[in-house]
Design a protein around this motif. Structure first.
Motif, mmCIF file in Angstrom:
data_model
loop_
_atom_site.group_PDB
_atom_site.id
_atom_site.type_symbol
_atom_site.label_atom_id
_atom_site.label_comp_id
_atom_site.label_asym_id
_atom_site.label_seq_id
_atom_site.Cartn_x
_atom_site.Cartn_y
_atom_site.Cartn_z
ATOM 1 N N ASP A 74 -2.588 -8.145 -10.291
ATOM 2 C CA ASP A 74 -3.192 -7.245 -11.208
ATOM 3 C C ASP A 74 -3.181 -5.880 -10.652
ATOM 4 O O ASP A 74 -2.789 -4.750 -10.905
ATOM 5 C CB ASP A 74 -4.259 -7.356 -11.786
ATOM 6 N N ALA B 171 0.150 7.758 -10.410
ATOM 7 C CA ALA B 171 0.479 8.655 -11.075
ATOM 8 C C ALA B 171 -0.695 9.552 -11.664
ATOM 9 O O ALA B 171 -0.697 10.758 -11.915
ATOM 10 C CB ALA B 171 1.309 8.057 -12.459
ATOM 11 N N ALA B 172 -1.932 8.978 -12.024
ATOM 12 C CA ALA B 172 -3.127 9.709 -12.427
ATOM 13 C C ALA B 172 -3.707 10.600 -11.314
ATOM 14 O O ALA B 172 -4.189 11.646 -11.646
ATOM 15 C CB ALA B 172 -3.963 8.615 -12.643
ATOM 16 N N ALA C 230 -0.941 -2.253 -11.313
ATOM 17 C CA ALA C 230 -1.794 -1.049 -11.710
ATOM 18 C C ALA C 230 -1.591 -0.005 -10.914
ATOM 19 O O ALA C 230 -1.938 1.313 -10.991
ATOM 20 C CB ALA C 230 -3.406 -1.288 -12.073
ATOM 21 N N ARG C 231 -1.139 -0.222 -9.508
ATOM 22 C CA ARG C 231 -1.083 0.650 -8.521
ATOM 23 C C ARG C 231 -0.265 2.010 -9.073
ATOM 24 O O ARG C 231 -0.433 3.254 -8.734
ATOM 25 C CB ARG C 231 -0.486 0.266 -7.273
ATOM 26 N N PRO C 232 0.812 1.732 -9.609
ATOM 27 C CA PRO C 232 1.875 2.960 -10.090
ATOM 28 C C PRO C 232 1.028 3.753 -10.972
ATOM 29 O O PRO C 232 1.011 5.025 -10.617
ATOM 30 C CB PRO C 232 3.229 2.618 -10.868
ATOM 31 N N ASN C 233 0.421 3.444 -12.038
ATOM 32 C CA ASN C 233 -0.230 4.173 -13.014
ATOM 33 C C ASN C 233 -1.694 4.812 -12.148
ATOM 34 O O ASN C 233 -1.739 6.068 -12.660
ATOM 35 C CB ASN C 233 -1.028 3.200 -13.948
ATOM 36 N N ALA C 234 -2.074 4.282 -11.190
ATOM 37 C CA ALA C 234 -3.146 4.827 -10.654
ATOM 38 C C ALA C 234 -2.652 6.118 -9.648
ATOM 39 O O ALA C 234 -3.185 7.287 -9.695
ATOM 40 C CB ALA C 234 -3.932 3.803 -9.448
ATOM 41 N N TYR D 238 -1.386 13.588 -11.109
ATOM 42 C CA TYR D 238 -1.588 14.370 -12.397
ATOM 43 C C TYR D 238 -2.858 15.253 -12.086
ATOM 44 O O TYR D 238 -2.873 16.320 -12.656
ATOM 45 C CB TYR D 238 -1.551 13.367 -13.662
#
Length: 316
Positions: free
Chosen positions: A51, A61-62, A55-59, A65
């Motif tokens: 998990d 990217a956040a 979730a690492r790519p989204n983190a 950003y």
């Protein structure tokens, strides 16, 4: 009678066998439970790692950003500071004009106001300054009483009234009537012909044509001053919230707390806020040469507020 011929050691031996069996069963069950918990923990750890990796790519990217958002905020900080300062200054100016609207109903009609302003003292007191025109000494005295009706009024100071005393001259052989003579004029004789000649001679000595007294009759659009026999005066009213002591200059004794009833709803004597010093300093530091981000143009200099006029239409 029945005899118990079984030895006592036989019962103890049977009980020992039972306890050994139960112990072996407990050890086996504990081993099985331990193995199951270890397997379950390993499975949960593996699932958590999967998990986390998902979730690492989204983190990432956040975080990227958020960094870009911080860069945008840094680039626009000067503009935001100037905009906020302008909004606060506009709101503060309207605070002055709203207060003038509340105060003017307490000004008597015989006092023609030409300018009004406020000097802030502290968060609970201020000084209301007005200039205007009135005519008589009685109006000059009544003005103070009228202005003391302003909620929070504590003291009145005034200046500028020019006393013009009409006079009754002493009786003479030529003047047996003792009529009042206006200041600056002469006593007229009783004889009609002599009176006409005296008035004619006095009128010849006076200014002829347009005198532009107090800017009355002038085509110039500006404030009208005092007419003849009127006075242009200044009056100052100390306003303080009930129970608050106005601030005093260094070395001066502390003033007693202001008396009076509660202020009407919406009344406030705090004209010290907002203080633009911090925002102006921040904008000045941000807008210095070389402070702009690499590759970007330097922000425009911070807007400096123009000095406000003291004609009573804007805050000071």
């Amino acid at each position: 009678m029945k005899l118990n011929l079984v030895p006592a050691t036989a019962k103890k031996g049977a009980a020992m066998k039972t306890m050994v069996v139960l112990s072996i069963a407990t050890v086996l069950l504990s081993g099985l439970a331990t193995a199951f918990m270890a397997y379950q923990s390993s499975a949960m750890l593996a699932q958590a790692k999967e998990d986390a990796e998902a979730a690492r790519p989204n983190a990432v990217a956040a975080v990227a950003y958020a960094k870009r958002a911080n860069e945008v905020l840094e680039k626009s900080r000067g503009v935001t500071t100037n905009l906020t300062l302008a909004q606060e200054m506009s709101a503060h100016n309207s605070k002055y004009t709203r207060f003038y609207t509340k105060v003017l109903p307490y000004v008597p009609a015989f006092f023609r106001v030409t300018s009004i302003s406020i000097d802030p003292i502290d968060a609970n007191s201020c000084r209301l300054n007005m200039t205007g025109v009135l005519q008589t000494a009685q109006q000059y005295a009544d003005l103070s009483l009228a202005l003391l009706r302003i909620p929070g009024a504590q003291a009145i100071s005034r200046a500028g009234f020019v006393t013009q005393w009409d006079d009754v001259p002493a009786l003479t052989a030529e003047d047996q009537r003792g009529l009042m003579v206006r200041q600056g004029q002469i006593a007229l004789p009783e004889d009609p012909v002599a009176r006409m000649e005296a008035v004619s001679a006095w009128g010849t000595e006076q200014t002829t044509g347009f005198a532009n007294v107090g800017n009355f009759g002038s085509a110039t659009e500006s404030a009208r001053g005092a007419m003849t026999r009127w006075s242009n005066i200044g009056v100052s009213v100390l306003l303080a919230a009930p129970g608050a002591a106005p601030a005093q200059a260094p070395g001066q004794p502390a003033a007693p707390a202001a008396a009076g009833g509660p202020l009407p709803p919406g009344w406030s004597f705090d004209f010290l806020t907002p203080n633009p010093t911090d925002t102006l300093n921040g904008a000045a530091q941000f807008n210095v040469p070389g402070a702009a981000p690499a590759g970007g143009a330097a922000p425009a200099p911070a807007a400096t507020p123009e000095p406000r006029s003291q004609d009573g239409l804007e805050g000071r």
